[in-house]
Scaffold this motif. Sequence first.
Motif, PDB file in Angstrom:
ATOM      1  N   MET A  76      45.773  42.474  32.478  1.00 63.23           N
ATOM      2  CA  MET A  76      46.177  43.711  33.136  1.00 63.23           C
ATOM      3  C   MET A  76      45.677  44.938  32.381  1.00 63.23           C
ATOM      4  N   MET A  77      45.752  44.914  31.064  1.00 63.57           N
ATOM      5  CA  MET A  77      45.294  46.055  30.291  1.00 63.57           C
ATOM      6  C   MET A  77      43.779  46.195  30.349  1.00 63.57           C
ATOM      7  N   LEU A  78      43.063  45.068  30.375  1.00 62.98           N
ATOM      8  CA  LEU A  78      41.604  45.135  30.508  1.00 62.98           C
ATOM      9  C   LEU A  78      41.200  45.754  31.841  1.00 62.98           C
ATOM     10  N   ILE A  79      41.899  45.354  32.910  1.00 61.84           N
ATOM     11  CA  ILE A  79      41.599  45.929  34.224  1.00 61.84           C
ATOM     12  C   ILE A  79      41.920  47.424  34.212  1.00 61.84           C
ATOM     13  N   LYS A  80      43.088  47.763  33.689  1.00 62.20           N
ATOM     14  CA  LYS A  80      43.546  49.151  33.700  1.00 62.20           C
ATOM     15  C   LYS A  80      42.615  50.062  32.909  1.00 62.20           C
ATOM     16  N   LYS A  81      42.201  49.610  31.717  1.00 65.95           N
ATOM     17  CA  LYS A  81      41.427  50.480  30.840  1.00 65.95           C
ATOM     18  C   LYS A  81      39.938  50.497  31.158  1.00 65.95           C
ATOM     19  N   TYR A  82      39.397  49.335  31.582  1.00 62.39           N
ATOM     20  CA  TYR A  82      37.941  49.233  31.669  1.00 62.39           C
ATOM     21  C   TYR A  82      37.411  48.902  33.064  1.00 62.39           C
ATOM     22  N   LYS A  83      38.306  48.655  34.022  1.00 61.21           N
ATOM     23  CA  LYS A  83      37.912  48.412  35.416  1.00 61.21           C
ATOM     24  C   LYS A  83      36.866  47.301  35.535  1.00 61.21           C
ATOM     25  N   ILE A  84      37.066  46.227  34.792  1.00 60.40           N
ATOM     26  CA  ILE A  84      36.126  45.101  34.824  1.00 60.40           C
ATOM     27  C   ILE A  84      36.472  44.201  36.006  1.00 60.40           C
ATOM     28  N   PRO A  85      35.495  43.792  36.809  1.00 54.09           N
ATOM     29  CA  PRO A  85      35.780  42.899  37.937  1.00 54.09           C
ATOM     30  C   PRO A  85      36.348  41.557  37.475  1.00 54.09           C
ATOM     31  N   VAL A  86      37.225  41.002  38.295  1.00 56.76           N
ATOM     32  CA  VAL A  86      37.889  39.737  37.999  1.00 56.76           C
ATOM     33  C   VAL A  86      37.489  38.709  39.048  1.00 56.76           C
ATOM     34  N   PHE A  87      37.126  37.510  38.585  1.00 52.77           N
ATOM     35  CA  PHE A  87      36.693  36.438  39.471  1.00 52.77           C
ATOM     36  C   PHE A  87      37.571  35.215  39.236  1.00 52.77           C
ATOM     37  N   ALA A  88      38.131  34.665  40.303  1.00 45.30           N
ATOM     38  CA  ALA A  88      38.998  33.494  40.193  1.00 45.30           C
ATOM     39  C   ALA A  88      39.163  32.885  41.579  1.00 45.30           C
ATOM     40  N   SER A  89      39.758  31.707  41.617  1.00 45.04           N
ATOM     41  CA  SER A  89      40.054  31.086  42.908  1.00 45.04           C
ATOM     42  C   SER A  89      41.087  31.913  43.662  1.00 45.04           C
ATOM     43  N   LEU A  90      41.183  31.681  44.956  1.00 47.41           N
ATOM     44  CA  LEU A  90      42.166  32.403  45.766  1.00 47.41           C
ATOM     45  C   LEU A  90      43.583  32.133  45.265  1.00 47.41           C
ATOM     46  N   GLY A  91      43.870  30.894  44.926  1.00 45.51           N
ATOM     47  CA  GLY A  91      45.199  30.564  44.424  1.00 45.51           C
ATOM     48  C   GLY A  91      45.529  31.297  43.135  1.00 45.51           C
ATOM     49  N   THR A  92      44.568  31.358  42.227  1.00 47.14           N
ATOM     50  CA  THR A  92      44.781  32.060  40.969  1.00 47.14           C
ATOM     51  C   THR A  92      44.935  33.561  41.195  1.00 47.14           C
ATOM     52  N   LEU A  93      44.103  34.137  42.046  1.00 46.43           N
ATOM     53  CA  LEU A  93      44.212  35.568  42.338  1.00 46.43           C
ATOM     54  C   LEU A  93      45.576  35.902  42.934  1.00 46.43           C
ATOM     55  N   SER A  94      46.067  35.040  43.800  1.00 49.77           N
ATOM     56  CA  SER A  94      47.384  35.272  44.405  1.00 49.77           C
ATOM     57  C   SER A  94      48.475  35.294  43.354  1.00 49.77           C
ATOM     58  N   GLU A  95      48.382  34.398  42.385  1.00 48.11           N
ATOM     59  CA  GLU A  95      49.376  34.374  41.309  1.00 48.11           C
ATOM     60  C   GLU A  95      49.257  35.597  40.414  1.00 48.11           C
ATOM     61  N   ILE A  96      48.026  36.049  40.173  1.00 46.59           N
ATOM     62  CA  ILE A  96      47.823  37.236  39.334  1.00 46.59           C
ATOM     63  C   ILE A  96      48.482  38.459  39.955  1.00 46.59           C
ATOM     64  N   THR A  97      48.430  38.570  41.279  1.00 44.70           N
ATOM     65  CA  THR A  97      49.032  39.739  41.942  1.00 44.70           C
ATOM     66  C   THR A  97      50.547  39.781  41.766  1.00 44.70           C
ATOM     67  N   ARG A  98      51.162  38.667  41.375  1.00 45.06           N
ATOM     68  CA  ARG A  98      52.601  38.616  41.156  1.00 45.06           C
ATOM     69  C   ARG A  98      52.983  38.902  39.707  1.00 45.06           C
ATOM     70  N   CYS A  99      51.983  39.075  38.853  1.00 44.38           N
ATOM     71  CA  CYS A  99      52.258  39.263  37.431  1.00 44.38           C
ATOM     72  C   CYS A  99      52.809  40.656  37.140  1.00 44.38           C
ATOM     73  N   LYS A 100      53.595  40.742  36.090  1.00 42.71           N
ATOM     74  CA  LYS A 100      54.121  42.024  35.642  1.00 42.71           C
ATOM     75  C   LYS A 100      52.973  42.953  35.282  1.00 42.71           C
ATOM     76  N   GLY A 101      53.056  44.176  35.744  1.00 46.44           N
ATOM     77  CA  GLY A 101      52.036  45.159  35.426  1.00 46.44           C
ATOM     78  C   GLY A 101      50.905  45.224  36.428  1.00 46.44           C
ATOM     79  N   PHE A 102      50.933  44.338  37.435  1.00 50.02           N
ATOM     80  CA  PHE A 102      49.860  44.373  38.424  1.00 50.02           C
ATOM     81  C   PHE A 102      50.039  45.577  39.344  1.00 50.02           C
ATOM     82  N   ASP A 103      48.958  46.294  39.556  1.00 54.83           N
ATOM     83  CA  ASP A 103      48.946  47.460  40.433  1.00 54.83           C
ATOM     84  C   ASP A 103      48.079  47.138  41.641  1.00 54.83           C
ATOM     85  N   SER A 104      48.527  47.536  42.824  1.00 53.56           N
ATOM     86  CA  SER A 104      47.776  47.207  44.044  1.00 53.56           C
ATOM     87  C   SER A 104      46.348  47.752  44.007  1.00 53.56           C
ATOM     88  N   SER A 105      46.108  48.797  43.215  1.00 55.59           N
ATOM     89  CA  SER A 105      44.752  49.349  43.112  1.00 55.59           C
ATOM     90  C   SER A 105      43.786  48.376  42.444  1.00 55.59           C
TER      91      SER A 105
END
Length: 285
Positions: A76-105
């Motif tokens: 989450m901090m890497l995304i927030k600070k450096y806007k690096i693209p994230v690549f993962a399976s659909l299932g993994t991405l869905s779980e990431i969106t539920r993590c603490k600190g995730f922002d819809s942006s």
Amino acid sequence: MSNTDNSPSVWLTTLASGSSGNSSLIGDSEGNNILVDCGISCKRIIESVSELSVLPEQIKGIFVTHEHTDHISGLMMLIKKYKIPVFASLGTLSEITRCKGFDSSYKKLMYKVEPNRPFCIGDFMVNGFNIPHDAAEPLGFTFEKYDVKLSVCTDFGMITDEIKEGLRGSNAMVIEANHDERMLEAGRYPFRLKRRILGDKGHISNENSAKLITGLWNEEVKQIFLGHLSDENNMPELALETVRCELLMEHKDFESYTKVIVANRNTLSERVIIKAEEIAGNKSA
């Protein structure tokens, strides 16, 4: 990365590897870099990559194998600070969106990886393949450039044909060697946790890691990192000797071609650099 002779090359190392956090870095002689998992803090990741003369803006993407904390704690901090693209399976991405600190942006930086459908990023050909683990939709990854193939595959409970096929032809690999079965069985973990680790969707033992590596080995394998070792149920020297003995039984001269090391738990491991001409020369021989 310094490459004084300007030969096209790729490289692989681990920033951390173990039950407390996992992260690997892949790069090339042109300054393209790819992070695989970020299970340590953003601060530690940036400090580690800076030791390799890599800037955050040179990281083309973060590939996430699965959503467990020891693989995404710095995400989450890497995304927030450096806007690096994230690549993962659909299932993994869905779980990431539920993590603490995730922002819809962050969603605009997230890209779905479909297993066994290769695609390009930073001139690397990337492929994700299914692995059996108790996560939403875990993947192992391979990265190919200049006819060199680098692979990261940890957190799987059994060897499958898909794993063997995905890793086949790799020139350098990070492969799990999580536990020694005798240490695990005699250890202090509760029975339920032992069953989880030993299950088909748990973690792979030293012995099974050795069998997988031995079956994949050929003279073009330059380096193998044994990764994700359990602090409680393994020892680096035991994992290394188990794999080494299995390889020697089947391939007596493997050490003339391949270096096997245990990835460091909390610090950078040594970096393996593979020049394109080395692999191309062997293929044409």
